[in-house]
Each structure stands twice: as structure tokens, then as C-alpha cells.
Write an enzyme that holds these catalytic residues in place. Sequence first.
Site, PDB file in Angstrom:
ATOM      1  N   LYS A   1       0.810  -1.237   0.000  1.00  0.00           N
ATOM      2  CA  LYS A   1       0.000   0.000   0.000  1.00  0.00           C
ATOM      3  C   LYS A   1       0.840   1.282   0.000  1.00  0.00           C
ATOM      4  O   LYS A   1       0.438   2.277  -0.585  1.00  0.00           O
ATOM      5  CB  LYS A   1      -0.949   0.011   1.207  1.00  0.00           C
ATOM      6  CG  LYS A   1      -2.099  -0.976   1.095  1.00  0.00           C
ATOM      7  CD  LYS A   1      -3.043  -0.799   2.269  1.00  0.00           C
ATOM      8  CE  LYS A   1      -4.129  -1.841   2.291  1.00  0.00           C
ATOM      9  NZ  LYS A   1      -5.081  -1.620   3.386  1.00  0.00           N
TER      10      LYS A   1
ATOM     11  N   ASP B   1     -10.073   3.104   2.487  1.00  0.00           N
ATOM     12  CA  ASP B   1     -10.336   2.653   3.862  1.00  0.00           C
ATOM     13  C   ASP B   1     -10.979   3.773   4.679  1.00  0.00           C
ATOM     14  O   ASP B   1     -11.753   3.508   5.603  1.00  0.00           O
ATOM     15  CB  ASP B   1      -9.032   2.216   4.548  1.00  0.00           C
ATOM     16  CG  ASP B   1      -8.600   0.824   4.120  1.00  0.00           C
ATOM     17  OD1 ASP B   1      -9.456   0.068   3.613  1.00  0.00           O
ATOM     18  OD2 ASP B   1      -7.409   0.500   4.278  1.00  0.00           O
TER      19      ASP B   1
END
Length: 282
Positions: free
Chosen positions: A69, A104
Site C-alpha cells: 500500500k 479505507d
Amino acid sequence: MSNDIRAVCVIGWPVEHSRSPLIHNFWIGQHAIAGEYRREAVSPEEFPAFVKELALRGYAGANVTIPHKEVAMTLSVPDDRAEAVGAANTLWFEGDTLRSTNTDVEGFLANLDQMAPGWDRGLDGAIVLGAGGAARAIVFGLLSRGVKTIRVANRTFTRAQSLRDRFGDKVKPVAWDEVGGLLAGAGLLVNTTSLGMNGQPALDLRLEDLPKSAVVADIVYSPLVTPLLKEAKDLGLRRADGLGMLLHQAVRGFSLWFGVTPEVTPELRAMVEADLVKPKPE
Ligand code: NAP
């Protein structure tokens, strides 16, 4: 591969555990889209080359999971959100430019909005357990919703301090063993550590001191009901679980790749729940 099929993948190392294909292929079927969502196991060494060749490999975009990520951000043009969080989980093309974002943040917030409506009304103090990548997204999200004080407790204290350095003085690093004494002043408690996950010890924390109006969120989704959520339920507290966050964070990627905004429905949730409780093959 036929050019008529729009392909997207999740890139991770390992990646077998990812439920993203289940979620996106459900929506692809539901909306009768000529598309396919696959898993790609790509090692950290191979990841930069893989991303550079994403379009050549026939992909219209991708999700990125552990451990890629942070690197994904440096290989793409991040939006403000990915930049603020320091990690990207969603890649898509705008013309020839590979863009990235972090879903997220909205996954966590949308799930709280759905499961505990009004959770942020007059919310002065939240406690976030953990200071990893997910905690950064959640702290950013809580600040964006006006939470005044966020106490961050982490096993490794210096990582909690680095959240304060990133996001400013509304973030207060606290020692891991201080949390119990701070519960009475918290309107929201969020677990972002891997404690409580299958195969990991449970969090060692009793919740009796939380106000009756408090909301407890756990972003761990395997098991569906973590020991923390079980205790919150027994105490009659409102809760938001990790599966809800996982489902909600998938919405924007799908909409960016396929041009349709999908819905998080009870039917989708039931399908992923069934997969999570399915016995694993030996
Ligand atoms: P990460 O960056 O590796 O951070 C892990 C966090 O857990 C760190 O704060 C770490 O503390 C803490 N931790 C690990 N083992 C611990 C232990 N034995 N005792 C106390 N603290 C411990 O991982 P992440 O990406 O933030 O993900 C964290 C969890 O959230 C994972 O379980 C992941 O599956 C889940 N997650 C769920 C979603 C969702 O959509 N529901 C999205 C993202 C992540 P130290 O800093 O001291 O190591």
C-alpha cells in the site's frame, strides 16, 4: 483475454485470503457488466514492474493490499486522501495517468454511519488502538468528521507519536496500558490492531467503563464477531464491525473502474459472511 472484458485485480503478497474478488465479482454479476476481477500474487520485488505494466497486462485498475500500500502511492499520482494517509489501496487510470486513492477512510466512516447512525454527534473523544496503516486512514477519517480529541494507543509508542506528528495535536499518543483508565471519557473506541483476529490473542481490555452511549468499532473481520465486539454487545453498546468496513471501502473502486456505483446490501454481506465462516481446505 478478450478486449471486451474489463479486467481489474487485487495485488498482494500473499493474496489468497482477499475477499475483494468475491465482492467485486458479485457486483459485476449484479450489474451485468462484461468484467472480471482477479487475484494477482506479486512479490515486493516484482511489484513496481507489475504496476508499470498494469495497462499492458490488460488491467483497467487494481486494489492493492499488504504489503504494497505504501509503495503503490509512489508509483502513481495519489489524491489528497492517499497523500494524507500515506498509503493507497485503489489504482485507476485517468487517461494514461495512473491515479491512486485510499478507500479505507470512507469504508470506515460509511460503515459507522450505517451501523451506528449519529455516532459523531457531539463526539469529543475517541480512542484508537493501533497505529499502523489502517489506523492512519481511520484517524484521518475521524478528524475529517470533526472529532476533537483522538487518543491513539499502540504497543510501540513511537508509532502512536508518529500519528500525532502526521495529523497534529488533536491526536494524543497514550501508553498502551493507560487505555483502561481513559474509557470513561470515550464516545468511540476503535480497534485497528490485529488482536482478536483468528489465530491472534484477544485484546486484554474490559469495556464496563465506557459510557452507555459509546460506540465500539473493530476493523478485524475474521472472526466476524471479535471478542471485543462480543463484549460490547453483552454490555448493550452500539457496534460497527470489520466486514462492514471491508464492503463499504470497495464501493468507490468499483465505481471508478466500471462507472456504476454499487450498493452494500444484506445479500452481499450474507454472501461474504458465508465465505468467512466456511471451513478452510486442509
Ligand atoms: P499494520 O500496519 O501491520 O498495523 C498492525 C497494528 O497492530 C500495529 O498497531 C501493531 O502494533 C498492532 N499489533 C499487532 N500485533 C499486536 C500485538 N500482539 N499486541 C498489540 N498490538 C499489536 O496493519 P494494518 O494494515 O493497520 O491492519 C491492521 C488490522 O486491520 C489487520 O487485522 C487488518 O486485517 C485489518 N484491516 C481491516 C480492514 C477492513 O476493511 N475491515 C482494512 C484494513 C485493515 P505495533 O506498531 O506495536 O507493531
